[in-house]
Scaffold this motif. Structure first.
Motif, PDB file in Angstrom:
ATOM      1  N   ALA A  59       0.782  -1.286   0.005  1.00  0.00           N
ATOM      2  CA  ALA A  59      -0.147   0.035  -0.089  1.00  0.00           C
ATOM      3  C   ALA A  59       0.865   1.220   0.061  1.00  0.00           C
ATOM      4  O   ALA A  59       0.658   2.304  -0.744  1.00  0.00           O
ATOM      5  N   LEU A  60       1.687   1.182   0.716  1.00  0.00           N
ATOM      6  CA  LEU A  60       2.686   2.303   0.847  1.00  0.00           C
ATOM      7  C   LEU A  60       3.426   2.768  -0.510  1.00  0.00           C
ATOM      8  O   LEU A  60       3.651   3.960  -1.211  1.00  0.00           O
ATOM      9  N   PHE A  61       3.945   1.688  -1.291  1.00  0.00           N
ATOM     10  CA  PHE A  61       4.546   1.702  -2.441  1.00  0.00           C
ATOM     11  C   PHE A  61       3.544   2.497  -3.491  1.00  0.00           C
ATOM     12  O   PHE A  61       4.089   3.070  -4.453  1.00  0.00           O
ATOM     13  N   GLY A  62       2.229   1.747  -3.381  1.00  0.00           N
ATOM     14  CA  GLY A  62       1.295   2.268  -4.399  1.00  0.00           C
ATOM     15  C   GLY A  62       1.106   3.598  -3.980  1.00  0.00           C
ATOM     16  O   GLY A  62       0.817   4.533  -5.004  1.00  0.00           O
ATOM     17  N   ARG A  63       0.959   4.291  -2.920  1.00  0.00           N
ATOM     18  CA  ARG A  63       0.788   5.481  -2.451  1.00  0.00           C
ATOM     19  C   ARG A  63       1.934   6.492  -3.015  1.00  0.00           C
ATOM     20  O   ARG A  63       1.492   7.733  -3.402  1.00  0.00           O
ATOM     21  N   LEU A  64       2.947   5.903  -3.001  1.00  0.00           N
ATOM     22  CA  LEU A  64       4.168   6.793  -3.573  1.00  0.00           C
ATOM     23  C   LEU A  64       4.543   6.641  -5.128  1.00  0.00           C
ATOM     24  O   LEU A  64       5.446   7.165  -5.269  1.00  0.00           O
ATOM     25  N   GLN A  65       3.384   5.914  -5.777  1.00  0.00           N
ATOM     26  CA  GLN A  65       3.525   5.826  -6.956  1.00  0.00           C
ATOM     27  C   GLN A  65       5.108   5.011  -7.547  1.00  0.00           C
ATOM     28  O   GLN A  65       5.303   5.361  -8.677  1.00  0.00           O
ATOM     29  N   LEU A  66       5.246   4.161  -6.800  1.00  0.00           N
ATOM     30  CA  LEU A  66       6.223   3.073  -7.368  1.00  0.00           C
ATOM     31  C   LEU A  66       5.657   2.305  -8.362  1.00  0.00           C
ATOM     32  O   LEU A  66       4.658   1.811  -7.979  1.00  0.00           O
ATOM     33  N   PRO A  67       6.399   2.129  -9.431  1.00  0.00           N
ATOM     34  CA  PRO A  67       5.807   1.040 -10.166  1.00  0.00           C
ATOM     35  C   PRO A  67       5.899  -0.514  -9.852  1.00  0.00           C
ATOM     36  O   PRO A  67       7.078  -0.707  -9.266  1.00  0.00           O
ATOM     37  N   ASP A  68       4.844  -1.174 -10.187  1.00  0.00           N
ATOM     38  CA  ASP A  68       4.952  -2.786  -9.917  1.00  0.00           C
ATOM     39  C   ASP A  68       5.384  -2.937  -8.492  1.00  0.00           C
ATOM     40  O   ASP A  68       6.408  -3.649  -8.205  1.00  0.00           O
ATOM     41  N   PRO A  69       4.580  -2.466  -7.559  1.00  0.00           N
ATOM     42  CA  PRO A  69       5.165  -2.567  -6.053  1.00  0.00           C
ATOM     43  C   PRO A  69       5.546  -4.092  -5.761  1.00  0.00           C
ATOM     44  O   PRO A  69       6.422  -4.316  -5.258  1.00  0.00           O
ATOM     45  N   PRO A  70       4.685  -5.326  -6.191  1.00  0.00           N
ATOM     46  CA  PRO A  70       5.048  -6.530  -5.880  1.00  0.00           C
ATOM     47  C   PRO A  70       6.742  -6.735  -6.090  1.00  0.00           C
ATOM     48  O   PRO A  70       7.346  -7.410  -5.589  1.00  0.00           O
ATOM     49  N   ALA A  71       6.793  -6.210  -7.646  1.00  0.00           N
ATOM     50  CA  ALA A  71       8.286  -6.731  -8.224  1.00  0.00           C
ATOM     51  C   ALA A  71       9.299  -5.970  -7.548  1.00  0.00           C
ATOM     52  O   ALA A  71      10.360  -6.262  -7.069  1.00  0.00           O
ATOM     53  N   LEU A  72       8.710  -4.771  -6.949  1.00  0.00           N
ATOM     54  CA  LEU A  72       9.705  -3.838  -6.507  1.00  0.00           C
ATOM     55  C   LEU A  72      10.306  -3.819  -5.102  1.00  0.00           C
ATOM     56  O   LEU A  72      11.617  -3.981  -4.640  1.00  0.00           O
ATOM     57  N   LEU A  73       9.307  -4.541  -4.329  1.00  0.00           N
ATOM     58  CA  LEU A  73       9.461  -5.041  -3.220  1.00  0.00           C
ATOM     59  C   LEU A  73      10.710  -5.992  -2.957  1.00  0.00           C
ATOM     60  O   LEU A  73      11.508  -6.122  -2.165  1.00  0.00           O
ATOM     61  N   ARG A  74      10.864  -6.986  -3.998  1.00  0.00           N
ATOM     62  CA  ARG A  74      11.785  -7.763  -4.022  1.00  0.00           C
ATOM     63  C   ARG A  74      13.258  -7.552  -4.490  1.00  0.00           C
ATOM     64  O   ARG A  74      14.099  -8.182  -4.653  1.00  0.00           O
ATOM     65  N   ARG A  75      13.235  -6.206  -4.764  1.00  0.00           N
ATOM     66  CA  ARG A  75      14.856  -5.802  -5.590  1.00  0.00           C
ATOM     67  C   ARG A  75      15.566  -5.135  -4.343  1.00  0.00           C
ATOM     68  O   ARG A  75      15.231  -5.062  -3.187  1.00  0.00           O
ATOM     69  N   PHE A  76      16.825  -5.252  -4.927  1.00  0.00           N
ATOM     70  CA  PHE A  76      17.985  -4.634  -3.869  1.00  0.00           C
ATOM     71  C   PHE A  76      17.934  -3.436  -4.130  1.00  0.00           C
ATOM     72  O   PHE A  76      17.708  -2.774  -5.442  1.00  0.00           O
TER      73      PHE A  76
END
Length: 503
Positions: free
Chosen positions: A127-144
């Protein structure tokens, strides 16, 4: 409505007062900008508010939250960071753990600050990544962190700051490492959060034009003292203190005067740069020339390949560089080790952050003369004497030679870095974002120094920057990179119309 009142904030080193007393009010939904030159006490103020002062320093004063007075350094104060006060550090690359996925770092904060279980932390992170308009939050959470762009890392830091649902965001130079577009986006995000969540923002910055566009209130620090404060519009229109007028004047940079360049020194022919594991090149088809006594500004957004091209020219990249890079007619890419070492004596480099590029365990005279020692050009006594001469040449008192880097201001450290780059009398100086971390006064001083050295020594300068105003103040020509290609070459006035100063 006040989110936080700061009363009588002071910081001491023993009996010596370094900061304060400061009285500031942070209002919900509004931005207060704390402005001043390096060493004025801006970051020290944030450290005191967060209880993160280094050993040997003590704070005094009170924070007023919901009508309750909380003494700095008390147990109640220790419970505020993360929940009432949240911090957005200056450098996302340094603030994020490089060996942990960004989602794991955010989930940990959510569990600690809000007591969420693993599944709840995962949902809230998305939800936070979505609020901050980060692309594809599920994929981004897994990145370094290294797999994200500079703007994405900045937004991840904001997500971490929001994890505890704070009332106040303390933002320490959040735009200094960003190009103008990303800087506008970052501060636009703070504006959005203020409007949607009612957050108060304490913005530490040396970027006066950005401050003018986003802050409602302004506080000016000098030498740890508050010299002026008031509504931002009024302070910019009618500055009352002489120091405020100096800051505003320093941010208005002159345009470089045109000078006839000398013969060609550097030529890039069909240069192509590819990183391991990436199919598409970072840069391709780059053709450029640089003449003696000329400054060429290399501009572009973050990720455009500016620094990659600079590293290729310096032969700091061992693989992935194709084409030809000619220095005084010799191909640097084809030079054997012995010849490359000799050619490198004729090239100096100034990096972005002098705090990182200067060895903290070496005194100034050793830092400045280090290239002479490496190349075996002088004995210890001659190197020490040469260091004094170089310090004088860059506008520093030779008496600073015995100091450590941490005992100097930001502008002084960058001048030391320039003195070191000049120690072997180079013909080419590569400056990679050499003024982006400096306040307005130090930035103007370093640009004036580089311009003088260019004229007096006939230096060729490759000035890598995202600061359009700095490019206009120093460069005769400008090369613009975008989408892995050289988009245009011309004068800064032609390519950067309407450029304004950018931190």
């Amino acid at each position: 409505m006040s989110a936080l009142d700061i009363r009588g904030l002071e910081v001491f080193a023993g009996a010596r007062r370094l900061l304060g007393p400061l009285d500031l009010s942070l209002e919900a939904g509004r931005c207060l900008a704390l402005v001043g030159e390096s060493g004025s006490g801006k970051s020290l103020s944030l450290a005191a508010l967060l209880g993160l002062l280094p050993p040997g320093l003590q704070s005094r004063g009170e924070l007023h939250v919901d009508g309750q007075a909380i003494a700095l350094g008390s147990a109640a104060h220790a419970r505020l960071p993360g929940r009432v006060l949240a911090w957005v550090p200056q450098d996302p690359q340094a603030a994020l753990h490089p060996l942990r996925r960004v989602g794991d770092q955010l989930a940990e904060s959510l569990r600690v600050l809000r007591g969420l279980d693993r599944a709840g932390a995962q949902r809230e992170a998305l939800a936070l990544f979505g609020r901050l308009q980060l692309p594809d939050p599920p994929a981004l959470l897994r990145r370094f962190p290294h797999q994200l762009s500079g703007g994405q890392r900045q937004r991840v830091l904001v997500a971490l700051a929001l994890a505890g649902r704070p009332r106040v965001l303390l933002a320490d130079e959040p735009t200094s490492a960003l190009d103008p577009r990303l800087a506008r986006e970052a501060l636009g995000l703070f504006d959005q959060l203020r409007a949607e969540l009612g957050l108060a923002v304490l913005l530490v910055s040396h970027d006066l034009p950005m401050v003018a566009a986003h802050a409602q209130h302004l506080a000016i620090l000098r030498g740890g003292e508050l010299v002026e404060s008031g509504p931002a519009e009024a302070v910019f229109a009618r500055p009352a203190h002489a120091y405020t007028r100096e800051l505003l004047a320093a941010d208005r940079l002159p345009v470089a005067e045109a000078h006839a360049p000398g013969p060609e020194l550097v030529r890039l022919k069909s240069v192509r740069i590819t990183y391991a594991g990436q199919a598409a090149p970072v840069l391709s088809g780059i053709d450029l020339e640089l003449r003696r006594g000329e400054c060429l500004a290399l501009v572009g957004e973050s990720g455009s390949g500016k620094s990659s091209l600079g590293r290729a020219l310096l032969r700091l990249m061992r693989r992935g560089v194709a084409g030809r890079i000619l220095f005084d007619g010799e191909d640097l890419l084809a030079a054997p080790p012995g010849r490359l070492r000799a050619l490198r004596r004729r090239i100096g480099v100034v990096f972005q952050d002098p705090s990182a590029s200067l060895d903290p365990r070496m005194r100034v005279h050793a830092l400045v003369s280090e290239p002479l020692r490496i190349h075996g050009l002088a004995g210890p006594a001659a190197r020490r004497a040469r260091a004094g001469e170089l310090l004088q040449a860059v506008g520093l008192d030779p008496s600073l030679a015995g100091r450590w880097p941490h005992q100097l201001s930001g502008g002084q450290r960058q001048r030391v870095a320039i003195a070191r780059a000049l120690s072997t009398d180079p013909e080419l100086l590569v400056c990679d974002e050499a003024v982006s971390a400096l306040d307005a006064q130090h930035r103007a001083g370093v640009l004036a120094l580089l311009g003088r050295l260019k004229r007096e020594r006939g230096l060729a300068l490759l000035f890598i920057t995202h600061d359009f105003a700095a490019a206009r103040a120093l460069a005769e020509r400008c090369a613009m990179l975008a989408d892995g290609r050289l988009q245009a070459v011309g004068t800064p006035g032609d390519l950067l119309p309407g450029a304004v100063p950018a931190g």
